[in-house]
Design a protein around this motif. Sequence first.
Motif, PDB file in Angstrom:
ATOM      1  N   LEU A 188      -4.428  -5.833   6.924  1.00 49.79           N
ATOM      2  CA  LEU A 188      -5.133  -4.975   5.971  1.00 49.79           C
ATOM      3  C   LEU A 188      -5.399  -5.674   4.644  1.00 49.79           C
ATOM      4  CD1 LEU A 188      -2.888  -1.802   6.534  1.00 49.79           C
ATOM      5  CD2 LEU A 188      -5.126  -2.248   7.586  1.00 49.79           C
ATOM      6  N   GLU A 189      -6.412  -5.135   3.952  1.00 51.61           N
ATOM      7  CA  GLU A 189      -6.701  -5.547   2.580  1.00 51.61           C
ATOM      8  C   GLU A 189      -7.185  -4.308   1.832  1.00 51.61           C
ATOM      9  OE1 GLU A 189     -11.357  -6.965   3.063  1.00 51.61           O
ATOM     10  OE2 GLU A 189      -9.775  -8.469   3.211  1.00 51.61           O
TER      11      GLU A 189
ATOM     12  N   VAL B  89      -8.034   1.256   2.627  1.00 53.41           N
ATOM     13  CA  VAL B  89      -7.798  -0.100   3.121  1.00 53.41           C
ATOM     14  C   VAL B  89      -8.895  -0.492   4.104  1.00 53.41           C
ATOM     15  CG1 VAL B  89      -5.286  -0.080   2.826  1.00 53.41           C
ATOM     16  CG2 VAL B  89      -6.295   0.794   4.951  1.00 53.41           C
ATOM     17  N   ARG B  90      -9.028  -1.792   4.299  1.00 53.16           N
ATOM     18  CA  ARG B  90      -9.986  -2.316   5.270  1.00 53.16           C
ATOM     19  C   ARG B  90      -9.255  -3.293   6.178  1.00 53.16           C
ATOM     20  NH1 ARG B  90     -13.059  -4.180   1.937  1.00 53.16           N
ATOM     21  NH2 ARG B  90     -14.548  -2.470   1.762  1.00 53.16           N
ATOM     22  N   THR B  91      -9.527  -3.236   7.463  1.00 49.64           N
ATOM     23  CA  THR B  91      -8.905  -4.167   8.391  1.00 49.64           C
ATOM     24  C   THR B  91      -9.623  -5.510   8.357  1.00 49.64           C
ATOM     25  OG1 THR B  91     -10.321  -3.424  10.200  1.00 49.64           O
ATOM     26  CG2 THR B  91      -8.189  -2.325   9.957  1.00 49.64           C
ATOM     27  N   ARG B  92      -8.945  -6.531   8.876  1.00 49.61           N
ATOM     28  CA  ARG B  92      -9.566  -7.845   8.973  1.00 49.61           C
ATOM     29  C   ARG B  92     -10.854  -7.760   9.777  1.00 49.61           C
ATOM     30  NH1 ARG B  92      -4.193 -10.505  10.271  1.00 49.61           N
ATOM     31  NH2 ARG B  92      -4.914 -10.466  12.436  1.00 49.61           N
TER      32      ARG B  92
ATOM     33  N   PHE C 281       0.821  -1.206   0.000  1.00 51.01           N
ATOM     34  CA  PHE C 281       0.000   0.000   0.000  1.00 51.01           C
ATOM     35  C   PHE C 281       0.857   1.259   0.000  1.00 51.01           C
ATOM     36  CE2 PHE C 281      -2.349  -3.281   2.454  1.00 51.01           C
ATOM     37  CZ  PHE C 281      -3.397  -3.483   1.560  1.00 51.01           C
ATOM     38  N   GLN C 282       0.249   2.341  -0.467  1.00 54.68           N
ATOM     39  CA  GLN C 282       0.880   3.647  -0.520  1.00 54.68           C
ATOM     40  C   GLN C 282       0.007   4.653   0.224  1.00 54.68           C
ATOM     41  OE1 GLN C 282       3.858   4.214  -1.808  1.00 54.68           O
ATOM     42  NE2 GLN C 282       4.126   2.183  -2.738  1.00 54.68           N
TER      43      GLN C 282
ATOM     44  N   GLY D 117     -10.466   2.634   6.216  1.00 54.97           N
ATOM     45  CA  GLY D 117      -9.744   3.883   6.414  1.00 54.97           C
ATOM     46  C   GLY D 117      -8.827   4.145   5.243  1.00 54.97           C
ATOM     47  N   ARG D 118      -7.867   5.031   5.439  1.00 60.86           N
ATOM     48  CA  ARG D 118      -6.911   5.330   4.366  1.00 60.86           C
ATOM     49  C   ARG D 118      -5.505   5.398   4.947  1.00 60.86           C
ATOM     50  NH1 ARG D 118      -8.277  10.235   6.235  1.00 60.86           N
ATOM     51  NH2 ARG D 118      -6.744  11.912   6.114  1.00 60.86           N
TER      52      ARG D 118
END
Length: 223
Positions: free
Chosen positions: A220-221, A137-140, A131-132, A164-165
């Motif tokens: 994260l994903e 992103v989304r947490t598990r 990621f940058q 979040g971001r």
Amino acid sequence: MTRPHDMGGRYGDGPVVPEPETLLFHAEWHKRALAITLAAGAHGKWNLDVSRHAREGLAPADYARFSYYEKWIAALADLLIESDLVSRDELAGAAAAAAPMAETTLRAEAVADVLAKGGPATRPSNVEQRFQPGDPVRTRRIAANTLVDGGHTRLPQYAAGATGRVIRYHGTHVLPDSSAHRLGDAAEPLYAVAFPATELWSHPEHPRDEVILDLWQSYLEPA
């Protein structure tokens, strides 16, 4: 395993009451508790993540009733016994045997230098940065250690499944989920991730607020 320490966003615990920044210790013995914990850690028998997990592993009833430094001392007692530095009889007041780790004792004159050096958790890693800054992103969905059932993790329950971001890339750091269980550093990319208050709380007092968490890549994903 229950997680009594994972209290963020939990109802029923009362308000958070800020204390004066100058108030570091509530009692004289708190200073000694901190000093003993640091001195014992200098023997190198455990790392920061192992010690955190020891506090989290206290019986839920004890965790709820112990004060902050009582948790430290209770966990330290467990670590000393687990590491064969002290026996249960010695903790109970029996005469101590010859100190097996005398050569690694942290002397008073060395404390300032040791604390000044700190314990950086940056490590090289062969895990590619995914990621940058700016990426959503989304947490598990489940805030659990995927390596050890019921094990230590730094993903708080209140942020599980939240979107979040990424706002910063910190480099590669020791993965606590592995380190806390003596499975190696398993270093991977670490990010600062900002979450809107509305993503985390049902009725935030200030909806435009954000919470920023440092999260490892495996938490994260892409969102």
